[in-house]
Design a protein around this motif. Structure first.
Motif, PDB file in Angstrom:
ATOM      1  N   ILE A 187      73.039 103.572  24.859  1.00  0.00           N
ATOM      2  CA  ILE A 187      72.827 104.899  23.950  1.00  0.00           C
ATOM      3  C   ILE A 187      71.425 104.660  23.294  1.00  0.00           C
ATOM      4  O   ILE A 187      70.661 105.588  23.442  1.00  0.00           O
ATOM      5  CB  ILE A 187      73.956 105.095  22.958  1.00  0.00           C
ATOM      6  CG1 ILE A 187      75.248 105.530  23.383  1.00  0.00           C
ATOM      7  CG2 ILE A 187      73.236 106.083  21.685  1.00  0.00           C
ATOM      8  CD1 ILE A 187      76.371 105.859  22.577  1.00  0.00           C
ATOM      9  N   LEU A 188      71.069 103.356  22.936  1.00  0.00           N
ATOM     10  CA  LEU A 188      69.835 103.429  22.279  1.00  0.00           C
ATOM     11  C   LEU A 188      68.652 103.031  23.128  1.00  0.00           C
ATOM     12  O   LEU A 188      67.590 103.100  22.641  1.00  0.00           O
ATOM     13  CB  LEU A 188      69.913 102.181  21.120  1.00  0.00           C
ATOM     14  CG  LEU A 188      71.034 102.134  20.298  1.00  0.00           C
ATOM     15  CD1 LEU A 188      70.723 100.912  19.251  1.00  0.00           C
ATOM     16  CD2 LEU A 188      70.838 103.669  19.454  1.00  0.00           C
ATOM     17  N   LYS A 189      69.034 103.208  24.443  1.00  0.00           N
ATOM     18  CA  LYS A 189      67.885 103.340  25.578  1.00  0.00           C
ATOM     19  C   LYS A 189      67.292 104.570  25.587  1.00  0.00           C
ATOM     20  O   LYS A 189      66.281 104.633  26.240  1.00  0.00           O
ATOM     21  CB  LYS A 189      68.256 102.807  26.608  1.00  0.00           C
ATOM     22  CG  LYS A 189      68.598 101.034  26.964  1.00  0.00           C
ATOM     23  CD  LYS A 189      69.123 100.691  28.081  1.00  0.00           C
ATOM     24  CE  LYS A 189      69.671  99.569  28.259  1.00  0.00           C
ATOM     25  NZ  LYS A 189      70.215  98.762  29.634  1.00  0.00           N
ATOM     26  N   ALA A 190      68.013 105.401  25.106  1.00  0.00           N
ATOM     27  CA  ALA A 190      67.672 107.018  25.567  1.00  0.00           C
ATOM     28  C   ALA A 190      66.957 107.739  24.278  1.00  0.00           C
ATOM     29  O   ALA A 190      66.830 107.193  23.010  1.00  0.00           O
ATOM     30  CB  ALA A 190      68.913 107.796  25.838  1.00  0.00           C
ATOM     31  N   ARG A 191      65.963 108.574  24.773  1.00  0.00           N
ATOM     32  CA  ARG A 191      65.132 109.353  23.731  1.00  0.00           C
ATOM     33  C   ARG A 191      66.033 110.568  23.434  1.00  0.00           C
ATOM     34  O   ARG A 191      65.658 111.268  22.595  1.00  0.00           O
ATOM     35  CB  ARG A 191      63.841 109.823  24.436  1.00  0.00           C
ATOM     36  CG  ARG A 191      63.005 108.642  24.801  1.00  0.00           C
ATOM     37  CD  ARG A 191      61.434 109.105  25.032  1.00  0.00           C
ATOM     38  NE  ARG A 191      61.457 109.693  26.402  1.00  0.00           N
ATOM     39  CZ  ARG A 191      61.385 109.012  27.559  1.00  0.00           C
ATOM     40  NH1 ARG A 191      61.446 107.729  27.612  1.00  0.00           N
ATOM     41  NH2 ARG A 191      61.214 109.544  28.778  1.00  0.00           N
TER      42      ARG A 191
END
Length: 272
Positions: A187-191
């Motif tokens: 999830i934290l890879k996404a903008r």
């Protein structure tokens, strides 16, 4: 308000059997839902992760022997599983479950997910403090710098367990059946996070990543999503009907979250 809440509730198939704690001595049982096939659903499993982490701050565990046995309901739309004298810290009502399934007459409520769950419980005679928040919002505060947004992907999609088959094969899908830490890291890879998983939305917003609910099917009732958004002060809840529409809409407005009221409401007294 009560009429509106009831309109969001609808009948559903019989819930699957809850997982019981096997400890043979007095302890605090943490109830959380788990699929009958033995898999682990990300959002529901966060209940165990978050409560264990909170306890660990004081050197306590869910395996501790305590003076009086108890049962705690934390993350999840699991209030229909509540039994008399259970303690509630952040749980919510499941809109798919008929009102008749809620049978508990005595609950020790410390916090609820949002104002719709509060109103539902009050209508049934329960005393409910005005402490709102899904405990999954505490993840950034509980795990320090372990998880950090990287913004290396334009977007990811986190489906609800029941929607997983609808997005099979998409390269940007984050499966809710993966390990909790893996799901968070992805999830934290996404903008921008698109999700039909409530906790896909919660985790993204907890870390300051814009997120939008995408309603791919009618399997999940809107109650829990409205409850979460209203609990964060956003009554202008809008969702997308498709991933392209969600990309056009972008994320919901951000909100300020103060973790202290929810942490202060944690039932430490159960571990006397």
């Amino acid at each position: 308000m009560l009429t509106r809440i009831r309109s969001l509730l609808e009948p559903a198939p019989k819930p699957q059997t809850p997982v019981a704690a096997p400890l043979p001595y007095r302890h605090v049982e943490l109830f959380h839902w788990r699929p009958a096939d033995g898999s682990v659903n990300f959002g529901d499993h966060l209940s165990h992760v978050v409560v264990s982490r909170v306890l660990g701050q004081r050197g306590l565990t869910l395996d501790d022997q305590v003076e009086h046995s108890g049962r705690l309901l934390a993350i999840g739309s699991v209030l229909h599983f509540a039994q008399d004298d259970d303690v509630v810290w952040g749980s919510g009502v499941n809109g798919k479950v008929p009102e008749s399934a809620f049978t508990a007459r005595r609950l020790d409520i410390r916090a609820v997910r949002g104002p719709l769950s509060e109103e539902f419980l009050r209508s049934r005679g329960h005393r409910v403090p005005m402490v709102y928040g899904d405990p999954a919002l505490l993840v950034p505060h509980l795990f320090g710098g372990r998880f950090r947004p990287s913004a290396e992907k334009a977007q990811v999609f986190v489906p609800n367990l029941h929607d997983l088959r609808l997005v099979a094969g998409r390269p940007d899908v984050v499966s809710p059946l993966a390990g909790w830490n893996t799901v968070i890291a992805e999830i934290l890879k996404a903008r921008l996070v698109l999700a039909s998983s409530l906790h896909g939305l919660v985790i993204a917003e907890a870390f300051g990543i814009p997120a939008r609910y995408v309603r791919l099917s009618e399997t999940e009732n809107l109650f829990k999503y409205r409850d979460y958004y209203y609990g964060t002060g956003r009554t202008d809840f809008e969702y997308a009907r498709s991933i392209p529409q969600a990309l056009e809409m972008g994320g919901m407005p951000a909100f300020d979250f103060d973790p202290r009221p929810l942490l202060d409401a944690f039932p430490w007294d159960l571990w006397r």
